[in-house]
Design an enzyme around this catalytic site. Structure first.
Site, short mmCIF file in Angstrom:
data_model
loop_
_atom_site.label_atom_id
_atom_site.label_comp_id
_atom_site.label_asym_id
_atom_site.label_seq_id
_atom_site.Cartn_x
_atom_site.Cartn_y
_atom_site.Cartn_z
N CYS A 111 0.59 -0.83 -0.05
CA CYS A 111 -0.28 -0.19 0.03
C CYS A 111 0.57 1.50 -0.02
O CYS A 111 0.30 3.03 -0.12
CB CYS A 111 -0.99 -0.13 1.11
SG CYS A 111 -2.18 -1.11 1.54
N HIS A 247 -2.77 7.02 2.27
CA HIS A 247 -3.34 5.57 1.55
C HIS A 247 -5.27 6.06 1.76
O HIS A 247 -5.39 6.18 3.69
CB HIS A 247 -2.47 4.75 1.90
CG HIS A 247 -3.66 3.60 1.99
ND1 HIS A 247 -3.75 3.24 0.85
CD2 HIS A 247 -3.36 1.79 3.07
CE1 HIS A 247 -4.22 1.53 1.14
NE2 HIS A 247 -3.75 1.36 2.31
N ASN A 277 -11.03 0.23 -0.13
CA ASN A 277 -9.02 0.26 -0.18
C ASN A 277 -8.44 -0.23 -1.34
O ASN A 277 -8.68 -1.49 -1.91
CB ASN A 277 -8.53 -0.26 0.92
CG ASN A 277 -6.72 -0.36 1.55
OD1 ASN A 277 -6.34 -0.50 0.29
ND2 ASN A 277 -6.64 -1.20 2.67
N1 ACO Z 1 -19.42 -7.64 9.14
C1 ACO Z 1 -19.80 -7.71 9.73
N2 ACO Z 1 -18.90 -8.47 10.55
C2 ACO Z 1 -18.04 -8.89 10.51
C3 ACO Z 1 -17.35 -8.63 9.57
C4 ACO Z 1 -18.23 -8.05 7.92
N3 ACO Z 1 -17.48 -7.53 6.92
N4 ACO Z 1 -16.09 -8.65 9.21
C5 ACO Z 1 -15.83 -9.25 10.50
N5 ACO Z 1 -16.93 -9.20 11.14
C6 ACO Z 1 -17.55 -8.96 13.06
C7 ACO Z 1 -16.39 -9.87 12.93
O1 ACO Z 1 -16.26 -11.89 12.76
C8 ACO Z 1 -16.11 -9.91 14.71
O2 ACO Z 1 -17.86 -11.15 15.32
P1 ACO Z 1 -17.20 -11.65 16.57
O3 ACO Z 1 -17.47 -10.09 17.97
O4 ACO Z 1 -18.89 -12.13 16.41
O5 ACO Z 1 -16.74 -12.32 16.53
C9 ACO Z 1 -16.66 -8.37 14.69
O6 ACO Z 1 -17.33 -8.58 13.30
C10 ACO Z 1 -15.21 -8.42 15.03
O7 ACO Z 1 -13.94 -8.08 14.52
P2 ACO Z 1 -13.02 -7.65 14.27
O8 ACO Z 1 -12.21 -7.71 13.75
O9 ACO Z 1 -12.72 -7.64 15.83
O10 ACO Z 1 -13.60 -5.91 13.81
P3 ACO Z 1 -13.01 -4.58 14.36
O11 ACO Z 1 -13.69 -3.87 14.96
O12 ACO Z 1 -11.70 -4.54 14.14
O13 ACO Z 1 -13.03 -4.23 12.69
C11 ACO Z 1 -11.27 -3.43 10.60
C12 ACO Z 1 -12.38 -5.21 11.63
C13 ACO Z 1 -12.17 -2.59 10.17
C14 ACO Z 1 -10.11 -4.16 9.83
C15 ACO Z 1 -10.36 -2.68 11.85
O14 ACO Z 1 -9.66 -4.07 12.31
C16 ACO Z 1 -9.74 -1.72 11.67
O15 ACO Z 1 -10.03 -0.79 11.15
N6 ACO Z 1 -8.62 -2.02 10.91
C17 ACO Z 1 -7.39 -1.60 10.35
C18 ACO Z 1 -6.96 -1.30 9.96
C19 ACO Z 1 -7.26 -1.75 7.89
O16 ACO Z 1 -8.19 -1.02 8.03
N7 ACO Z 1 -6.75 -2.84 7.09
C20 ACO Z 1 -7.16 -2.22 5.84
C21 ACO Z 1 -6.01 -3.16 4.85
S1 ACO Z 1 -4.58 -3.14 6.00
C22 ACO Z 1 -3.78 -1.62 4.44
O17 ACO Z 1 -4.02 -0.83 3.55
C23 ACO Z 1 -2.68 -1.13 5.05
#
Ligand code: ACO
Length: 320
Positions: A111, A247, A277
């Site tokens: 990225c 990004h 993304n």
């Molecule tokens: N729809 C509905 N529910 C979902 C989804 C979805 N698409 N994906 C995961 N869930 C559920 C999970 O199963 C979990 O359920 P559970 O609590 O029953 O087990 C719950 O949502 C929470 O899952 P987490 O993975 O803990 O979700 P989180 O709140 O951490 O959000 C996210 C995930 C958005 C990726 C977050 O961690 C984040 O903002 N990360 C930053 C990194 C990022 O944006 N990366 C993008 C690519 S990397 C890059 O470009 C550098």
């Protein structure tokens, strides 16, 4: 001498897939995706390829720069999802454009790739080795997704962006790049596994896997720091910068960076609501959008910043 961006271009696949479209084929919802990421839709390739989108974006960038492809000295294509292992994407672009005098190679920094490519172009220009460089960030990430894994596949999209970089003797440019291979596990995707008549290894997981919370923590810590380091090099305060083009991974990351730099969100344009993304393509697509909207004036102070797998990160502070 310093790198000046003389033209930009971008290309997205025709098919736009909304969060509601995804909720029809998997257990997710517009509310979950929007509230966690800010993403509302993404464009996914059907007929398009990484090369075809790159060539279209590059043609637009050359057009704006008023340059013929034959004038290019170098093409650098940043991608983690080329169409083939060989030939390199950059060579396909060279052929598609007829850039017969250009050397061409691909750059892999995930990225952060476009920001790495811009800093690399600056180094060539500063050294006097090249004067007219095409840089591209292009991805077809949809083929690297496990479409049964809702935690990753909803985040990413396909597309390409390009910029023509030329040598100019006025203005300023400062760049910062960094990597931390020890944390590579946070965001990974397996490659082709070893298989020859003398050895073979079990295949790795062939799709993108991510520790979202680790990536989030890394981004909000590292991005403000590397932007501040670039600003320090040119002697600017954050308030001197017209636009910060980050990004496009996640709205919450962008808001956290704006908060840490104590700058209003108006200076942090986004395109992730529509595009999701797109890894190396997200910064040049955003750059092209703000350019086409007339939001960049010559002399404006701009910051680009990338972060992602590797882990890698980078920033560039320069006058438009
Ligand atoms: N729809 C509905 N529910 C979902 C989804 C979805 N698409 N994906 C995961 N869930 C559920 C999970 O199963 C979990 O359920 P559970 O609590 O029953 O087990 C719950 O949502 C929470 O899952 P987490 O993975 O803990 O979700 P989180 O709140 O951490 O959000 C996210 C995930 C958005 C990726 C977050 O961690 C984040 O903002 N990360 C930053 C990194 C990022 O944006 N990366 C993008 C690519 S990397 C890059 O470009 C550098």
């Amino acid at each position: 001498m310093r790198a000046k961006i003389a033209g930009t271009g971008s290309c997205l696949p025709l098919l736009r897939v909304t969060n509601d479209d995804l909720s029809n084929i998997m257990d997710t919802s517009d509310a979950w995706i929007r509230s966690r990421t800010g993403i509302g839709s993404r464009h996914l390739a059907t007929e398009e390829t990484t090369a075809s989108m790159s060539i279209e974006a590059a043609k637009q960038a050359l057009d704006e720069a008023g340059m013929q492809a034959e004038e290019l000295d170098l093409i650098i294509a940043a991608t983690l999802s080329p169409d083939h292992v060989l030939p390199p994407l950059s060579c396909e672009v060279q052929s598609g454009l007829g850039a017969v005098h250009a050397a061409a190679y691909d750059l892999g920094a995930a990225c952060s790739g476009f920001v790495f490519a811009l800093n690399t172009a600056q180094a060539y220009i500063q050294s006097g080795m090249y004067r007219k460089i095409l840089i591209i960030g292009a991805e077809t990430l949809s083929k690297l997704m496990d479409w049964t894994d809702r935690s990753t596949c909803v985040l990413f999209g396909d597309g390409a962006g390009a910029a023509v970089v030329t040598a100019e003797d006025t203005g300023v440019f400062a760049g910062v790049l960094g990597s931390d291979g020890a944390k590579g596990e946070a965001l990974s995707c397996g490659g082709r596994h070893l298989q020859n008549p003398f050895a073979s290894r079990a295949p790795e997981h062939p799709y993108v896997q991510m520790n979202g919370q680790e990536v989030y923590k890394f981004a909000v810590r590292t991005v403000p720091k590397c932007i501040s380091q670039a600003l320090e090099q040119v002697g600017w305060q954050p308030g001197d910068v017209s636009l910060f083009l980050l990004h496009q991974a996640n709205q919450r990351i962008i808001e956290a960076v704006a908060k840490r730099l104590k700058q209003p969100m108006e200076r942090f344009p986004v395109c992730l609501e529509e595009c999701g993304n797109i890894s190396a393509a997200s910064v040049p697509i955003l750059l092209d959008r703000v350019n086409q909207e007339g939001r960049l004036k010559r002399g404006d102070r701009i910051v680009l910043a990338g972060f992602g797998a590797g882990l890698t990160w980078g920033a560039a502070a320069f006058t438009w």
